[in-house]
Scaffold this motif. Structure first.
Motif, PDB file in Angstrom:
ATOM      1  N   PRO A 152      31.513  28.036  53.307  1.00 35.67           N
ATOM      2  CA  PRO A 152      30.132  28.218  52.848  1.00 35.67           C
ATOM      3  C   PRO A 152      29.423  26.870  52.702  1.00 35.67           C
ATOM      4  CG  PRO A 152      31.692  29.308  51.373  1.00 35.67           C
ATOM      5  CD  PRO A 152      32.481  28.461  52.317  1.00 35.67           C
ATOM      6  N   ALA A 153      28.113  26.907  52.647  1.00 38.02           N
ATOM      7  CA  ALA A 153      27.317  25.690  52.496  1.00 38.02           C
ATOM      8  C   ALA A 153      27.633  24.977  51.184  1.00 38.02           C
ATOM      9  CB  ALA A 153      25.827  26.022  52.561  1.00 38.02           C
ATOM     10  N   ASP A 154      27.985  25.734  50.168  1.00 37.90           N
ATOM     11  CA  ASP A 154      28.273  25.206  48.836  1.00 37.90           C
ATOM     12  C   ASP A 154      29.369  26.084  48.246  1.00 37.90           C
ATOM     13  OD1 ASP A 154      28.046  25.088  45.887  1.00 37.90           O
ATOM     14  OD2 ASP A 154      26.293  23.850  46.256  1.00 37.90           O
ATOM     15  N   THR A 155      30.195  25.518  47.424  1.00 40.76           N
ATOM     16  CA  THR A 155      31.287  26.306  46.850  1.00 40.76           C
ATOM     17  C   THR A 155      30.788  27.469  46.002  1.00 40.76           C
ATOM     18  OG1 THR A 155      31.444  24.764  44.997  1.00 40.76           O
ATOM     19  CG2 THR A 155      32.964  24.423  46.831  1.00 40.76           C
ATOM     20  N   ASP A 156      29.569  27.365  45.504  1.00 44.87           N
ATOM     21  CA  ASP A 156      28.998  28.439  44.681  1.00 44.87           C
ATOM     22  C   ASP A 156      28.043  29.348  45.455  1.00 44.87           C
ATOM     23  OD1 ASP A 156      30.355  27.453  42.458  1.00 44.87           O
ATOM     24  OD2 ASP A 156      28.712  26.137  41.890  1.00 44.87           O
ATOM     25  N   ALA A 157      27.937  29.182  46.764  1.00 43.34           N
ATOM     26  CA  ALA A 157      26.973  29.951  47.559  1.00 43.34           C
ATOM     27  C   ALA A 157      27.360  31.415  47.693  1.00 43.34           C
ATOM     28  CB  ALA A 157      26.805  29.334  48.948  1.00 43.34           C
ATOM     29  N   VAL A 158      28.654  31.671  47.774  1.00 44.93           N
ATOM     30  CA  VAL A 158      29.128  33.045  47.929  1.00 44.93           C
ATOM     31  C   VAL A 158      30.160  33.359  46.856  1.00 44.93           C
ATOM     32  CG1 VAL A 158      28.715  33.058  50.430  1.00 44.93           C
ATOM     33  CG2 VAL A 158      30.982  32.467  49.567  1.00 44.93           C
ATOM     34  N   GLU A 159      30.348  34.649  46.655  1.00 38.37           N
ATOM     35  CA  GLU A 159      31.426  35.105  45.784  1.00 38.37           C
ATOM     36  C   GLU A 159      32.283  36.071  46.582  1.00 38.37           C
ATOM     37  OE1 GLU A 159      29.359  36.910  42.484  1.00 38.37           O
ATOM     38  OE2 GLU A 159      29.204  38.834  43.509  1.00 38.37           O
ATOM     39  N   THR A 160      33.522  36.180  46.205  1.00 38.68           N
ATOM     40  CA  THR A 160      34.426  37.092  46.894  1.00 38.68           C
ATOM     41  C   THR A 160      35.021  38.067  45.895  1.00 38.68           C
ATOM     42  OG1 THR A 160      36.303  35.578  46.657  1.00 38.68           O
ATOM     43  CG2 THR A 160      35.001  35.410  48.686  1.00 38.68           C
ATOM     44  N   ARG A 161      35.407  39.212  46.419  1.00 34.18           N
ATOM     45  CA  ARG A 161      36.078  40.215  45.591  1.00 34.18           C
ATOM     46  C   ARG A 161      36.955  41.087  46.472  1.00 34.18           C
ATOM     47  NH1 ARG A 161      31.400  44.225  43.423  1.00 34.18           N
ATOM     48  NH2 ARG A 161      30.228  42.350  43.110  1.00 34.18           N
ATOM     49  N   PRO A 162      38.018  41.642  45.893  1.00 30.97           N
ATOM     50  CA  PRO A 162      38.893  42.523  46.673  1.00 30.97           C
ATOM     51  C   PRO A 162      38.132  43.743  47.174  1.00 30.97           C
ATOM     52  CG  PRO A 162      39.906  41.931  44.572  1.00 30.97           C
ATOM     53  CD  PRO A 162      38.482  41.461  44.527  1.00 30.97           C
ATOM     54  N   ASP A 163      38.454  44.163  48.385  1.00 34.30           N
ATOM     55  CA  ASP A 163      37.832  45.341  48.989  1.00 34.30           C
ATOM     56  C   ASP A 163      38.952  46.260  49.478  1.00 34.30           C
ATOM     57  OD1 ASP A 163      36.600  47.245  50.587  1.00 34.30           O
ATOM     58  OD2 ASP A 163      35.498  45.806  51.808  1.00 34.30           O
ATOM     59  N   HIS A 164      39.067  47.416  48.862  1.00 34.93           N
ATOM     60  CA  HIS A 164      40.087  48.395  49.233  1.00 34.93           C
ATOM     61  C   HIS A 164      39.448  49.651  49.831  1.00 34.93           C
ATOM     62  CE1 HIS A 164      43.160  45.972  47.323  1.00 34.93           C
ATOM     63  NE2 HIS A 164      42.335  45.817  46.312  1.00 34.93           N
ATOM     64  N   SER A 165      38.277  49.487  50.469  1.00 30.55           N
ATOM     65  CA  SER A 165      37.547  50.632  51.009  1.00 30.55           C
ATOM     66  C   SER A 165      38.215  51.243  52.245  1.00 30.55           C
ATOM     67  CB  SER A 165      36.102  50.259  51.316  1.00 30.55           C
ATOM     68  OG  SER A 165      36.052  49.245  52.300  1.00 30.55           O
ATOM     69  N   LEU A 166      39.042  50.477  52.950  1.00 36.33           N
ATOM     70  CA  LEU A 166      39.794  51.005  54.089  1.00 36.33           C
ATOM     71  C   LEU A 166      41.238  51.219  53.648  1.00 36.33           C
ATOM     72  CD1 LEU A 166      38.549  48.771  57.057  1.00 36.33           C
ATOM     73  CD2 LEU A 166      37.855  51.093  56.499  1.00 36.33           C
TER      74      LEU A 166
END
Length: 134
Positions: A74-88
């Motif tokens: 990402p452009a900055d370490t705080d630009a995005v957030e991540t989270r677990p995705d168990h939709s599949l």
């Protein structure tokens, strides 16, 4: 969670097209190899289509041939957030969201052997971002 950019569902629907809303606010996915930025080499900054926050820069974009624009950082370490995705079922993934407004951008994958400096592939929907050329 509180974000810097907060809008009601009605406001998001008024601000975004139906397709943008589906991807950004309902965690949808555009079809592979159909997005406007999949193969672009234009120099610039990729911002969130929903709120305009800077997310990625062209110098971290690379050809993964997966059907969506790919970035290794990402452009900055705080630009995005991540989270677990168990939709599949049976296929856990890590979702990527805009840290400023919480909009769904795509997913991040690790250890695929692309030889990028981070060994990460941020697989981002073109419709979730807007290129601001330098």
């Amino acid at each position: 969670m509180a974000y810097k950019v907060e809008k009601s569902d009605e406001e998001w629907r008024a601000h975004l097209t139906d397709e943008e809303y589906h991807v950004l606010r309902e965690a949808g996915t555009e079809r592979p190899f159909t997005g406007e930025y999949t193969d672009t080499k234009t120099v610039g900054v990729y911002a969130c289509r929903a709120c305009g926050a800077e997310l990625f820069r062209s110098e971290t974009k690379f050809d993964s041939h997966c059907g969506w624009p790919s970035f290794y950082d990402p452009a900055d370490t705080d630009a995005v957030e991540t989270r677990p995705d168990h939709s599949l079922p049976g296929r856990p993934r890590t979702e990527v969201r805009c840290a400023a407004c919480g909009s769904h951008l795509g997913h991040v994958f690790e250890g695929e052997g692309y030889g990028t400096p981070t060994d990460l592939r941020y697989c981002i929907n073109s419709i979730a971002i807007r290129l601001e050329e330098s």
